[in-house]
Design an enzyme around this catalytic site. Structure first.
Site, PDB file in Angstrom:
ATOM      1  N   ASP A   9       0.792  -1.241   0.000  1.00  0.00           N
ATOM      2  CA  ASP A   9       0.000   0.000   0.000  1.00  0.00           C
ATOM      3  C   ASP A   9       0.825   1.292   0.000  1.00  0.00           C
ATOM      4  O   ASP A   9       0.487   2.255   0.725  1.00  0.00           O
ATOM      5  CB  ASP A   9      -0.941   0.018   1.200  1.00  0.00           C
ATOM      6  CG  ASP A   9      -1.968  -1.096   1.163  1.00  0.00           C
ATOM      7  OD1 ASP A   9      -1.929  -1.923   0.237  1.00  0.00           O
ATOM      8  OD2 ASP A   9      -2.810  -1.146   2.075  1.00  0.00           O
ATOM      9  N   ASP A  51      -4.767  -0.687  -1.646  1.00  0.00           N
ATOM     10  CA  ASP A  51      -6.149  -0.445  -1.258  1.00  0.00           C
ATOM     11  C   ASP A  51      -6.872   0.008  -2.524  1.00  0.00           C
ATOM     12  O   ASP A  51      -6.351   0.854  -3.269  1.00  0.00           O
ATOM     13  CB  ASP A  51      -6.200   0.668  -0.204  1.00  0.00           C
ATOM     14  CG  ASP A  51      -6.569   0.159   1.170  1.00  0.00           C
ATOM     15  OD1 ASP A  51      -6.554  -1.063   1.380  1.00  0.00           O
ATOM     16  OD2 ASP A  51      -6.861   0.991   2.045  1.00  0.00           O
ATOM     17  N   HIS A  53     -10.704   0.858  -3.134  1.00  0.00           N
ATOM     18  CA  HIS A  53     -12.061   0.911  -2.606  1.00  0.00           C
ATOM     19  C   HIS A  53     -13.078   1.386  -3.644  1.00  0.00           C
ATOM     20  O   HIS A  53     -12.841   2.378  -4.341  1.00  0.00           O
ATOM     21  CB  HIS A  53     -12.116   1.832  -1.392  1.00  0.00           C
ATOM     22  CG  HIS A  53     -11.286   1.354  -0.241  1.00  0.00           C
ATOM     23  ND1 HIS A  53     -11.408   0.083   0.282  1.00  0.00           N
ATOM     24  CD2 HIS A  53     -10.318   1.967   0.488  1.00  0.00           C
ATOM     25  CE1 HIS A  53     -10.558  -0.058   1.294  1.00  0.00           C
ATOM     26  NE2 HIS A  53      -9.887   1.073   1.437  1.00  0.00           N
ATOM     27  N   HIS A  59     -16.286   1.228   6.421  1.00  0.00           N
ATOM     28  CA  HIS A  59     -14.847   1.522   6.435  1.00  0.00           C
ATOM     29  C   HIS A  59     -14.608   3.012   6.191  1.00  0.00           C
ATOM     30  O   HIS A  59     -13.643   3.582   6.698  1.00  0.00           O
ATOM     31  CB  HIS A  59     -14.153   0.683   5.364  1.00  0.00           C
ATOM     32  CG  HIS A  59     -12.664   0.767   5.366  1.00  0.00           C
ATOM     33  ND1 HIS A  59     -11.891   0.433   6.454  1.00  0.00           N
ATOM     34  CD2 HIS A  59     -11.783   1.145   4.387  1.00  0.00           C
ATOM     35  CE1 HIS A  59     -10.618   0.593   6.160  1.00  0.00           C
ATOM     36  NE2 HIS A  59     -10.522   1.039   4.918  1.00  0.00           N
ATOM     37  N   HIS A  73     -10.546   7.188   1.139  1.00  0.00           N
ATOM     38  CA  HIS A  73      -9.180   7.129   0.636  1.00  0.00           C
ATOM     39  C   HIS A  73      -9.079   6.028  -0.422  1.00  0.00           C
ATOM     40  O   HIS A  73      -9.895   5.108  -0.456  1.00  0.00           O
ATOM     41  CB  HIS A  73      -8.192   6.841   1.776  1.00  0.00           C
ATOM     42  CG  HIS A  73      -8.474   5.555   2.495  1.00  0.00           C
ATOM     43  ND1 HIS A  73      -9.402   5.464   3.522  1.00  0.00           N
ATOM     44  CD2 HIS A  73      -7.997   4.293   2.327  1.00  0.00           C
ATOM     45  CE1 HIS A  73      -9.459   4.216   3.952  1.00  0.00           C
ATOM     46  NE2 HIS A  73      -8.613   3.474   3.235  1.00  0.00           N
ATOM     47  N   LYS A  98      -7.246  -4.775  -2.890  1.00  0.00           N
ATOM     48  CA  LYS A  98      -8.061  -5.237  -1.766  1.00  0.00           C
ATOM     49  C   LYS A  98      -9.037  -4.150  -1.333  1.00  0.00           C
ATOM     50  O   LYS A  98      -8.811  -2.967  -1.571  1.00  0.00           O
ATOM     51  CB  LYS A  98      -7.177  -5.647  -0.588  1.00  0.00           C
ATOM     52  CG  LYS A  98      -6.245  -4.545  -0.087  1.00  0.00           C
ATOM     53  CD  LYS A  98      -5.263  -5.084   0.933  1.00  0.00           C
ATOM     54  CE  LYS A  98      -4.246  -4.054   1.368  1.00  0.00           C
ATOM     55  NZ  LYS A  98      -4.830  -2.915   2.119  1.00  0.00           N
ATOM     56  N   CYS A 166      -1.828  -2.285   7.788  1.00  0.00           N
ATOM     57  CA  CYS A 166      -1.794  -3.210   6.650  1.00  0.00           C
ATOM     58  C   CYS A 166      -0.507  -4.027   6.580  1.00  0.00           C
ATOM     59  O   CYS A 166      -0.539  -5.189   6.161  1.00  0.00           O
ATOM     60  CB  CYS A 166      -2.037  -2.444   5.352  1.00  0.00           C
ATOM     61  SG  CYS A 166      -3.712  -1.734   5.298  1.00  0.00           S
TER      62      CYS A 166
END
Length: 212
Positions: A9, A51, A53, A59, A73, A98, A166
């Site tokens: 990340d 990440d 999203h 979250h 984010h 993810k 993470c």
């Protein structure tokens, strides 16, 4: 026995100027690049996580507690989700995304991104990448553990952001999956000012710690 480096990340939103910036994130991006220049030949495989999203539910929050909920984010396809420009992706073979529809801290929750999508903005010639998951069918999606096993990896080194979230989650999941795991503390950046409890938890669970 194959050895792999997992870069966790190292994205714009987790570095200075991002929506969920971690102090020292940009410096870690550059330090990992220097490490790769000097040591890439010591690894059989190098992968990175992101990440990514789309609609991660609770979250994201407008009033985050900064423990289980966070400011928005790393929205899929956004500048914030791109790898930080100081991270040299020359040696990265595969990317695992993810958190599309739920919180996901561990890289082992990620799925392999399409080969034709390059996650660093300055290297994108054809516009922003797709905002769809790497593979919407979980039966077809290739997870990080599947990929590592298919490449006969038994030893992992984990670096990246954030040490106490993470990076920790990825390292602990790796131990649970049966890998020999090392975290290089000097190539991570943490949210907490004091990371001693994070390091203690990692060591208690069989993770080896190195400074660099």
């Amino acid at each position: 026995m194959a050895r792999a480096l997992i870069i966790v990340d190292v994205q714009n939103d987790f570095c200075e100027g991002g929506s969920l910036a971690v102090t020292g994130g940009a410096a870690v991006a550059g330090a990992i690049s220097d490490y790769l220049d000097a040591r890439h030949q010591h690894f059989d495989h190098i992968v990175a996580t992101q990440d990514w999203h789309i609609e991660p539910g609770s979250h994201f929050s407008d009033d985050p507690d900064m423990v289980d909920s966070w400011p928005p984010h790393c929205r899929a396809g956004s500048k914030g989700a791109e790898l930080h420009p100081d991270l040299d992706s020359e040696y990265v073979q595969a990317y695992f995304r993810k958190g599309q529809y739920a919180a996901a801290y561990s890289g082992f929750e990620g799925v392999l991104a399409p080969e034709d999508e390059v996650p660093m903005g300055e290297r994108l010639a054809g516009g922003a990448p797709s905002t769809e998951p790497a593979d919407s069918d979980p039966e077809d999606a290739i997870g990080l553990d599947d990929w590592l096993q298919s490449h006969d990896v038994e030893e992992l080194v984990v670096v990246g952001i954030a040490t106490d979230y993470c990076v920790k989650a990825t390292a602990l999941d790796a131990v649970q999956a049966g890998y020999a795991v090392t975290v290089i503390g000097g190539l991570t950046a943490g949210i907490a000012e004091d990371l001693s409890s994070t390091y203690a938890e990692l060591e208690e669970n069989g993770v080896e710690l190195e400074e660099q």
